[in-house]
Design an enzyme around this catalytic site. Sequence first.
Site, PDB file in Angstrom:
ATOM      1  N   HIS A  36      -4.023  -2.536   1.835  1.00 10.01           N
ATOM      2  CA  HIS A  36      -2.981  -1.572   1.552  1.00 10.01           C
ATOM      3  C   HIS A  36      -2.852  -0.806   2.801  1.00 10.01           C
ATOM      4  O   HIS A  36      -1.602  -0.494   3.222  1.00 10.01           O
ATOM      5  CB  HIS A  36      -3.178  -0.611   0.529  1.00 10.01           C
ATOM      6  CG  HIS A  36      -3.497  -1.173  -0.870  1.00 10.01           C
ATOM      7  ND1 HIS A  36      -4.358  -0.816  -1.635  1.00 10.01           N
ATOM      8  CD2 HIS A  36      -2.782  -2.185  -1.716  1.00 10.01           C
ATOM      9  CE1 HIS A  36      -4.484  -1.490  -2.906  1.00 10.01           C
ATOM     10  NE2 HIS A  36      -3.511  -2.307  -2.903  1.00 10.01           N
ATOM     11  N   LYS A  58      -4.272  -1.082 -18.189  1.00 12.29           N
ATOM     12  CA  LYS A  58      -5.012  -0.726 -19.384  1.00 12.29           C
ATOM     13  C   LYS A  58      -6.251   0.270 -19.103  1.00 12.29           C
ATOM     14  O   LYS A  58      -6.227   1.233 -19.776  1.00 12.29           O
ATOM     15  CB  LYS A  58      -5.581  -1.983 -20.211  1.00 12.29           C
ATOM     16  CG  LYS A  58      -4.279  -2.539 -21.092  1.00 12.29           C
ATOM     17  CD  LYS A  58      -4.951  -3.517 -21.968  1.00 12.29           C
ATOM     18  CE  LYS A  58      -5.053  -4.622 -21.631  1.00 12.29           C
ATOM     19  NZ  LYS A  58      -5.664  -5.807 -21.370  1.00 12.29           N
ATOM     20  N   ARG A 115       0.206 -11.591  -0.077  1.00  8.82           N
ATOM     21  CA  ARG A 115      -0.963 -12.371   0.381  1.00  8.82           C
ATOM     22  C   ARG A 115      -1.212 -13.678   0.425  1.00  8.82           C
ATOM     23  O   ARG A 115      -1.502 -14.573   1.207  1.00  8.82           O
ATOM     24  CB  ARG A 115      -2.260 -11.678  -0.702  1.00  8.82           C
ATOM     25  CG  ARG A 115      -2.848 -10.443  -0.170  1.00  8.82           C
ATOM     26  CD  ARG A 115      -3.410  -9.848  -1.263  1.00  8.82           C
ATOM     27  NE  ARG A 115      -2.851  -9.468  -2.599  1.00  8.82           N
ATOM     28  CZ  ARG A 115      -2.883  -8.730  -3.612  1.00  8.82           C
ATOM     29  NH1 ARG A 115      -4.042  -8.350  -3.601  1.00  8.82           N
ATOM     30  NH2 ARG A 115      -2.127  -8.489  -4.513  1.00  8.82           N
ATOM     31  N   SER A 152      -7.478  -4.737  -5.018  1.00 11.61           N
ATOM     32  CA  SER A 152      -8.124  -3.652  -5.666  1.00 11.61           C
ATOM     33  C   SER A 152      -9.047  -4.365  -6.882  1.00 11.61           C
ATOM     34  O   SER A 152     -10.031  -3.899  -6.962  1.00 11.61           O
ATOM     35  CB  SER A 152      -7.179  -2.721  -5.987  1.00 11.61           C
ATOM     36  OG  SER A 152      -6.537  -2.217  -5.156  1.00 11.61           O
TER      37      SER A 152
HETATM   38  P1  ADP Z   1      -3.696  -5.111  -5.853  1.00 11.23           P
HETATM   39  O1  ADP Z   1      -4.576  -4.690  -7.227  1.00 11.23           O
HETATM   40  O2  ADP Z   1      -3.225  -6.465  -6.035  1.00 11.23           O
HETATM   41  O3  ADP Z   1      -4.335  -4.565  -4.824  1.00 11.23           O
HETATM   42  P2  ADP Z   1      -1.416  -3.083  -5.932  1.00 11.23           P
HETATM   43  O4  ADP Z   1      -0.452  -2.758  -7.439  1.00 11.23           O
HETATM   44  O5  ADP Z   1      -2.289  -1.936  -5.868  1.00 11.23           O
HETATM   45  O6  ADP Z   1      -2.406  -4.477  -6.429  1.00 11.23           O
HETATM   46  O7  ADP Z   1      -0.843  -3.680  -4.538  1.00 11.23           O
HETATM   47  C1  ADP Z   1       0.394  -3.039  -4.055  1.00 11.23           C
HETATM   48  C2  ADP Z   1       1.110  -3.846  -3.058  1.00 11.23           C
HETATM   49  O8  ADP Z   1       0.113  -3.802  -1.963  1.00 11.23           O
HETATM   50  C3  ADP Z   1       1.690  -5.117  -3.458  1.00 11.23           C
HETATM   51  O9  ADP Z   1       2.842  -5.501  -2.873  1.00 11.23           O
HETATM   52  C4  ADP Z   1       0.355  -6.064  -2.844  1.00 11.23           C
HETATM   53  O10 ADP Z   1       0.813  -7.316  -2.766  1.00 11.23           O
HETATM   54  C5  ADP Z   1       0.063  -5.241  -1.828  1.00 11.23           C
HETATM   55  N1  ADP Z   1      -1.194  -5.750  -1.184  1.00 11.23           N
HETATM   56  C6  ADP Z   1      -2.407  -5.676  -1.991  1.00 11.23           C
HETATM   57  N2  ADP Z   1      -3.589  -5.899  -1.327  1.00 11.23           N
HETATM   58  C7  ADP Z   1      -3.160  -6.418  -0.031  1.00 11.23           C
HETATM   59  C8  ADP Z   1      -3.682  -6.921   0.988  1.00 11.23           C
HETATM   60  N3  ADP Z   1      -4.911  -7.185   0.976  1.00 11.23           N
HETATM   61  N4  ADP Z   1      -2.996  -7.232   2.090  1.00 11.23           N
HETATM   62  C9  ADP Z   1      -1.668  -7.399   2.038  1.00 11.23           C
HETATM   63  N5  ADP Z   1      -1.051  -6.671   0.892  1.00 11.23           N
HETATM   64  C10 ADP Z   1      -1.670  -6.068  -0.079  1.00 11.23           C
END
Ligand code: ADP
Length: 158
Positions: A18, A42, A91, A128
Site C-alpha cells: 500500500h 466480517k 497485483r 493484508s
Molecule cells: P488487501 O487486503 O488486498 O491488501 P485493500 O483493500 O487494503 O486490500 O487494498 C486496497 C488497494 O490496494 C487495492 O487497490 C489493492 O489492489 C491495492 N494493494 C493491496 N496490496 C497491494 C500491493 N502489494 N501492491 C500494490 N497494490 C496493492
Amino acid sequence: MTVSVVYPGSFDPVTYGHIDVIQRAASRFSRLIVACLQNAGKDPMFDVEERIALLEEVTGDLRNVEVAAFDGLLVDFCREHDVRLVVKGLRAVSDFEYELQMAQMNRSIGGVETLFLTASPIYSFLSSSLVKEIARFGGDVTDFVPPPVADRMRARRW
Ligand code: ADP
C-alpha cells in the site's frame, strides 16, 4: 494544474505494498486522500480508528497525503471531497476482474475514473490478509509492514 486523487481500501493493516502505491501516486498528483473503509469485512484485525492512526503514522512524511474514514459508496466520498479520480493497485490477474467491474460501475454511477498502478514486483505477492495469517501463527512480518504496524500486530492477543 491541481489534481486530487482518492486511494480507497481496507488497510487492515497497511502494508509496504500500500505504501508503495501511496508514494508513487503522491509524487504524481497534488493531493492524495487515503480512504479507509470503515466496515472492513466480517472480522477486521484493527478497528477503523487504529487503521487510520497507523496510516497517518506511516504517511506522516508525505505532506500532500491525508487519511479519512469512508463508508457507503466511493462515488459519494469522491463527490464530498471534490475528487474525480481514484487510484488502485493491481497485483495480478486475480485483482483485475473485480477491479474492472468496480471501475466501470464507478464511472457509470458517478463519473469517477479509475487509474491503475501496477504493483511493484517485490510487493506483488503481498496482501493484508496474508500478512495477518502469518502473524496469527507467530510468523515474522517485519519484511511486509512498517515497524509500528509490526509492533501492533505482535501486541495483539489472538
Ligand atoms: P488487501 O487486503 O488486498 O491488501 P485493500 O483493500 O487494503 O486490500 O487494498 C486496497 C488497494 O490496494 C487495492 O487497490 C489493492 O489492489 C491495492 N494493494 C493491496 N496490496 C497491494 C500491493 N502489494 N501492491 C500494490 N497494490 C496493492
